[in-house]
Structures are given as C-alpha cells and as structure tokens.
Design a protein around this motif. Structure first.
Motif, PDB file in Angstrom:
ATOM      1  N   LEU A 115      -7.127   0.403  -7.574  1.00  0.00           N
ATOM      2  CA  LEU A 115      -7.869   1.243  -8.501  1.00  0.00           C
ATOM      3  C   LEU A 115      -7.038   2.464  -8.842  1.00  0.00           C
ATOM      4  O   LEU A 115      -6.337   3.011  -7.985  1.00  0.00           O
ATOM      5  CB  LEU A 115      -9.201   1.694  -7.902  1.00  0.00           C
ATOM      6  CG  LEU A 115     -10.257   0.611  -7.697  1.00  0.00           C
ATOM      7  CD1 LEU A 115     -10.167   0.040  -6.296  1.00  0.00           C
ATOM      8  CD2 LEU A 115     -11.651   1.163  -7.925  1.00  0.00           C
ATOM      9  N   ASP A 116      -7.119   2.904 -10.100  1.00  0.00           N
ATOM     10  CA  ASP A 116      -6.420   4.127 -10.475  1.00  0.00           C
ATOM     11  C   ASP A 116      -7.414   5.280 -10.587  1.00  0.00           C
ATOM     12  O   ASP A 116      -8.632   5.077 -10.473  1.00  0.00           O
ATOM     13  CB  ASP A 116      -5.604   3.929 -11.760  1.00  0.00           C
ATOM     14  CG  ASP A 116      -6.461   3.801 -13.023  1.00  0.00           C
ATOM     15  OD1 ASP A 116      -7.685   4.064 -12.980  1.00  0.00           O
ATOM     16  OD2 ASP A 116      -5.899   3.439 -14.073  1.00  0.00           O
TER      17      ASP A 116
ATOM     18  N   THR B 194       0.818   4.858 -11.683  1.00  0.00           N
ATOM     19  CA  THR B 194       1.945   3.935 -11.580  1.00  0.00           C
ATOM     20  C   THR B 194       1.586   2.821 -10.605  1.00  0.00           C
ATOM     21  O   THR B 194       1.060   3.084  -9.518  1.00  0.00           O
ATOM     22  CB  THR B 194       3.214   4.659 -11.102  1.00  0.00           C
ATOM     23  OG1 THR B 194       3.557   5.668 -12.053  1.00  0.00           O
ATOM     24  CG2 THR B 194       4.376   3.700 -10.938  1.00  0.00           C
ATOM     25  N   LEU B 195       1.868   1.582 -10.992  1.00  0.00           N
ATOM     26  CA  LEU B 195       1.577   0.433 -10.142  1.00  0.00           C
ATOM     27  C   LEU B 195       2.834  -0.056  -9.443  1.00  0.00           C
ATOM     28  O   LEU B 195       3.935   0.001 -10.002  1.00  0.00           O
ATOM     29  CB  LEU B 195       0.994  -0.722 -10.955  1.00  0.00           C
ATOM     30  CG  LEU B 195      -0.277  -0.482 -11.756  1.00  0.00           C
ATOM     31  CD1 LEU B 195      -0.762  -1.804 -12.357  1.00  0.00           C
ATOM     32  CD2 LEU B 195      -1.373   0.141 -10.915  1.00  0.00           C
ATOM     33  N   TYR B 196       2.641  -0.567  -8.230  1.00  0.00           N
ATOM     34  CA  TYR B 196       3.705  -1.227  -7.483  1.00  0.00           C
ATOM     35  C   TYR B 196       3.201  -2.614  -7.111  1.00  0.00           C
ATOM     36  O   TYR B 196       2.080  -2.766  -6.605  1.00  0.00           O
ATOM     37  CB  TYR B 196       4.078  -0.419  -6.244  1.00  0.00           C
ATOM     38  CG  TYR B 196       4.586   0.961  -6.593  1.00  0.00           C
ATOM     39  CD1 TYR B 196       5.940   1.184  -6.826  1.00  0.00           C
ATOM     40  CD2 TYR B 196       3.708   2.032  -6.720  1.00  0.00           C
ATOM     41  CE1 TYR B 196       6.411   2.445  -7.163  1.00  0.00           C
ATOM     42  CE2 TYR B 196       4.161   3.289  -7.075  1.00  0.00           C
ATOM     43  CZ  TYR B 196       5.512   3.488  -7.296  1.00  0.00           C
ATOM     44  OH  TYR B 196       5.972   4.736  -7.648  1.00  0.00           O
ATOM     45  N   ILE B 197       4.027  -3.629  -7.369  1.00  0.00           N
ATOM     46  CA  ILE B 197       3.618  -5.012  -7.234  1.00  0.00           C
ATOM     47  C   ILE B 197       4.470  -5.719  -6.192  1.00  0.00           C
ATOM     48  O   ILE B 197       5.715  -5.638  -6.235  1.00  0.00           O
ATOM     49  CB  ILE B 197       3.771  -5.774  -8.579  1.00  0.00           C
ATOM     50  CG1 ILE B 197       3.175  -4.978  -9.745  1.00  0.00           C
ATOM     51  CG2 ILE B 197       3.171  -7.174  -8.468  1.00  0.00           C
ATOM     52  CD1 ILE B 197       1.711  -4.723  -9.664  1.00  0.00           C
TER      53      ILE B 197
ATOM     54  N   ASP C  82      -0.593   4.599  -7.577  1.00  0.00           N
ATOM     55  CA  ASP C  82      -0.501   5.960  -7.092  1.00  0.00           C
ATOM     56  C   ASP C  82      -1.395   6.885  -7.919  1.00  0.00           C
ATOM     57  O   ASP C  82      -2.113   6.435  -8.820  1.00  0.00           O
ATOM     58  CB  ASP C  82       0.945   6.454  -7.048  1.00  0.00           C
ATOM     59  CG  ASP C  82       1.588   6.609  -8.426  1.00  0.00           C
ATOM     60  OD1 ASP C  82       0.866   6.666  -9.440  1.00  0.00           O
ATOM     61  OD2 ASP C  82       2.834   6.696  -8.472  1.00  0.00           O
ATOM     62  N   LYS C  83      -1.350   8.166  -7.613  1.00  0.00           N
ATOM     63  CA  LYS C  83      -2.245   9.123  -8.262  1.00  0.00           C
ATOM     64  C   LYS C  83      -1.952   9.309  -9.743  1.00  0.00           C
ATOM     65  O   LYS C  83      -2.796   9.805 -10.492  1.00  0.00           O
ATOM     66  CB  LYS C  83      -2.170  10.468  -7.536  1.00  0.00           C
ATOM     67  CG  LYS C  83      -2.685  10.408  -6.100  1.00  0.00           C
ATOM     68  CD  LYS C  83      -2.537  11.740  -5.397  1.00  0.00           C
ATOM     69  CE  LYS C  83      -3.033  11.661  -3.961  1.00  0.00           C
ATOM     70  NZ  LYS C  83      -2.859  12.969  -3.250  1.00  0.00           N
TER      71      LYS C  83
ATOM     72  N   THR D  58       0.853  -1.186   0.000  1.00  0.00           N
ATOM     73  CA  THR D  58       0.000   0.000   0.000  1.00  0.00           C
ATOM     74  C   THR D  58       0.889   1.236   0.000  1.00  0.00           C
ATOM     75  O   THR D  58       2.105   1.144   0.125  1.00  0.00           O
ATOM     76  CB  THR D  58      -0.942   0.006   1.217  1.00  0.00           C
ATOM     77  OG1 THR D  58      -1.960   0.996   1.050  1.00  0.00           O
ATOM     78  CG2 THR D  58      -0.186   0.298   2.508  1.00  0.00           C
ATOM     79  N   GLN D  59       0.258   2.410  -0.143  1.00  0.00           N
ATOM     80  CA  GLN D  59       0.972   3.678  -0.125  1.00  0.00           C
ATOM     81  C   GLN D  59       0.278   4.659   0.787  1.00  0.00           C
ATOM     82  O   GLN D  59      -0.922   4.557   1.026  1.00  0.00           O
ATOM     83  CB  GLN D  59       1.016   4.281  -1.529  1.00  0.00           C
ATOM     84  CG  GLN D  59       1.814   3.492  -2.525  1.00  0.00           C
ATOM     85  CD  GLN D  59       1.762   4.156  -3.892  1.00  0.00           C
ATOM     86  OE1 GLN D  59       2.449   5.136  -4.133  1.00  0.00           O
ATOM     87  NE2 GLN D  59       0.955   3.626  -4.781  1.00  0.00           N
ATOM     88  N   ASP D  60       1.047   5.619   1.285  1.00  0.00           N
ATOM     89  CA  ASP D  60       0.437   6.712   2.025  1.00  0.00           C
ATOM     90  C   ASP D  60       0.408   7.957   1.141  1.00  0.00           C
ATOM     91  O   ASP D  60       0.844   7.936  -0.013  1.00  0.00           O
ATOM     92  CB  ASP D  60       1.163   6.973   3.347  1.00  0.00           C
ATOM     93  CG  ASP D  60       2.605   7.462   3.183  1.00  0.00           C
ATOM     94  OD1 ASP D  60       2.980   7.896   2.066  1.00  0.00           O
ATOM     95  OD2 ASP D  60       3.358   7.417   4.171  1.00  0.00           O
TER      96      ASP D  60
END
Length: 312
Positions: free
Chosen positions: A237-238, A296-299, A292-293, A20-22
C-alpha cells in the motif's frame, strides 16, 4: 542466479520472493532458493543478513541460523525482521542485534493423532506486522489467516480451513491458498487469495469481503468486479491508499485505487526483464512488492532473479 554480495548490479539472488523495508530505507529480501535473508542498504549495497544457505531450521546468530525456502518477510519499527519460513512451516524472528529465533510453529511432525495440541502452520507465505507488535500470517496450505500476539499466542482471525471464496465474518469465510498480506493504518488487512484470483479484505471487526477480481483467470482492468488476476501474490500500500498487486501469472504489477478501479501499473505481460516505462517494461513471475513513503515500489522478480524499482 547466485549469492553474490556487493553493489547493486554485481549482487546475485536465486528466486527472491518476499520483500519489505524498514524505517531507515533498508530493503530486506527473502532469497528463497538460497535459503537466505538478504539486505539492501539505501545506498544499494547487498549483504547476507541471516542464514548459512543450507536448508534447515537452526536458531542462533544470524550467520549460523538456517532457513528452508523463506517466502514472506516484514519488519517492525524496532528493527526486528519477521520471516515466513515456508518449507519449515515456521514463523521466525531476526532481532535487531542479529539473533534468529522461532516465534511460532513447530518442527515436530508425525505425532500420534489426538495427542498433539501444538498449533501448526502449513507452508505460510505472507506476513505483516502492526504498530502494536502483532504479526499477521497468510497460512497458505491451511487456507487460514492467523494472528500472533507479542506474547506468542496464535489465533485464527479468518478462514474455516476449507477451500472456497465465501465472504463472511471471520472463521466463516473461506480462502484458497492465500499468499500475500498487507495492512493499512486503519487496521484493514488485505489478502491476495492466490488460487481464487481475488483480492480480499478483512475489516477490523473481522468481516471478510472481496474488493477486486471476478474469480476467473485473466488480466482485465476496470472496476473491481470486472477485473481479473492470475495467481496474485505480494501486496503493498502507498500513502495515497492505492494497493499494488504482484500479479505473478500475468507478469504484471497491478494497482487498485481507493475507489476500486484496477489498472496495470507496470509490465507488458511478456516474460522478461526489460526496464522502461509502464507497459514497455517486463517481469518474469514478480512475486513480492513493497512501497516506500514516496510511493516508489520495489519488486522481487522471482524468475529474473532481480530486485526491480518503479518510481512514481
């Protein structure tokens, strides 16, 4: 495999799952087999955010607390991180000041039948939060979707507890080992119904519907009802309303467009850790995904022991 901290490629993980991201661009990772929560700054520096590495369920300061195969992770806009501590069957909270507490669930087992009134989770996997501070959990082995209020009250919002794939209102619907969970700004909740090989949706009024997948194992693209998955897990979701699915068994990242078409976004389907564009790339049991906004995806690439990035 390992627990090394430091700049990007010098760090090591052991079976990372949730990601996840903050709001500041930091990434948090459930480093499952290491029993740790890791943090990757926007500059790419990896540190241990919480956990000693020993399996356990101790609350306390981040560097003295313990987890047991954490799987799901999410962050709110206040700097708190929430963890589905899977093998402990607990929901944990890591506050912005680095203190770990147990938010929901119980460590007490083998109670006398009929005398235990404590609501329990059974190997929860997916977790997400909304702007009002509610936590949503894919309670995997219970085949339920649960909701935790800011005060700690737990309710079941979907699922009857039995294995199935029935679309219906709330507790009349059924799931089969649901894994990933995500939420959009309209309050719709999306579920990776992992062993049904389906992607499900819970509307704000509680109606459960199937939005993608024909229920068979496969990797077919096409319209929602034509498409197939193989043990889908993490969801993201983007800003454009696309849903990304970590299609674990197919070693692919799939995308569901707002009009319901399923495509392969990345991954050849062959197990590996090859970088490159689209279907040239490869993954090895990708489990977690976050966006992210900018899209861009992080896996979290589970068996490659890597965190991968897919730029739009």
């Amino acid at each position: 495999m390992g627990t090394g901290n430091g700049p990007g490629s010098s760090a090591s993980f052991s079976n990372p799952m949730g990601i996840t991201q903050d709001g500041k661009g930091n990434i948090y990772l459930a480093d499952s087999r290491n029993n740790l929560i890791r943090k990757i700054t926007s500059e790419g520096i990896v540190t241990t955010f919480a956990g000693t590495g020993a399996a356990g369920s101790a609350d306390g300061k981040a560097d003295t607390a313990s987890f047991f195969f954490p799987t799901g992770i999410t962050a709110d806009d206040k700097g708190n991180v929430y963890v589905a501590d899977t093998h402990n069957s607990l929901i944990r909270k890591i506050s912005a000041d680095g203190f770990v507490t147990t938010l929901a669930g119980s460590r007490i087992y083998n109670t006398v039948p009929g005398t235990d009134s404590i609501l329990r989770f059974d190997h929860p996997a997916g977790i997400t939060t909304d702007a009002a501070g509610y936590i949503y959990v894919a309670d995997t082995y219970n085949n339920l979707i649960r909701k935790i209020s800011p005060s700690g009250k737990i309710v079941t919002i979907a699922g009857n507890g039995s294995r199935g794939s029935k679309d219906s209102m709330g507790v009349y619907a059924s799931f089969y080992l649901p894994g990933g969970i995500a939420m959009d700004s309209a309050g719709d909740i999306y579920i990776s119904d992992t062993y049904n090989n389906l992607i499900r949706k819970i509307s704000p009024d509680g109606l459960v519907t199937t939005i993608a997948g024909n229920g068979t194992r496969g990797s077919l693209n096409g319209t929602a009802k034509q498409a197939s998955f193989l043990h889908p897990a993490g969801l993201a979701l983007d800003p454009l309303g696309n849903i990304y699915v970590a299609d674990v068994g197919n070693n692919k990242i799939r995308m569901i467009t707002p009009d319901g078409r399923v495509t392969t976004y990345a991954g050849s389907g062959f197990a590996g850790a090859v970088n490159g564009r689209d279907s040239i790339s490869s993954f090895h049991r990708p489990y977690g995904v976050t966006a992210d906004k900018k899209g861009t995806l992080y896996i979290a690439d589970y068996l490659s022991n890597m965190v991968r990035q897919i730029k739009r």
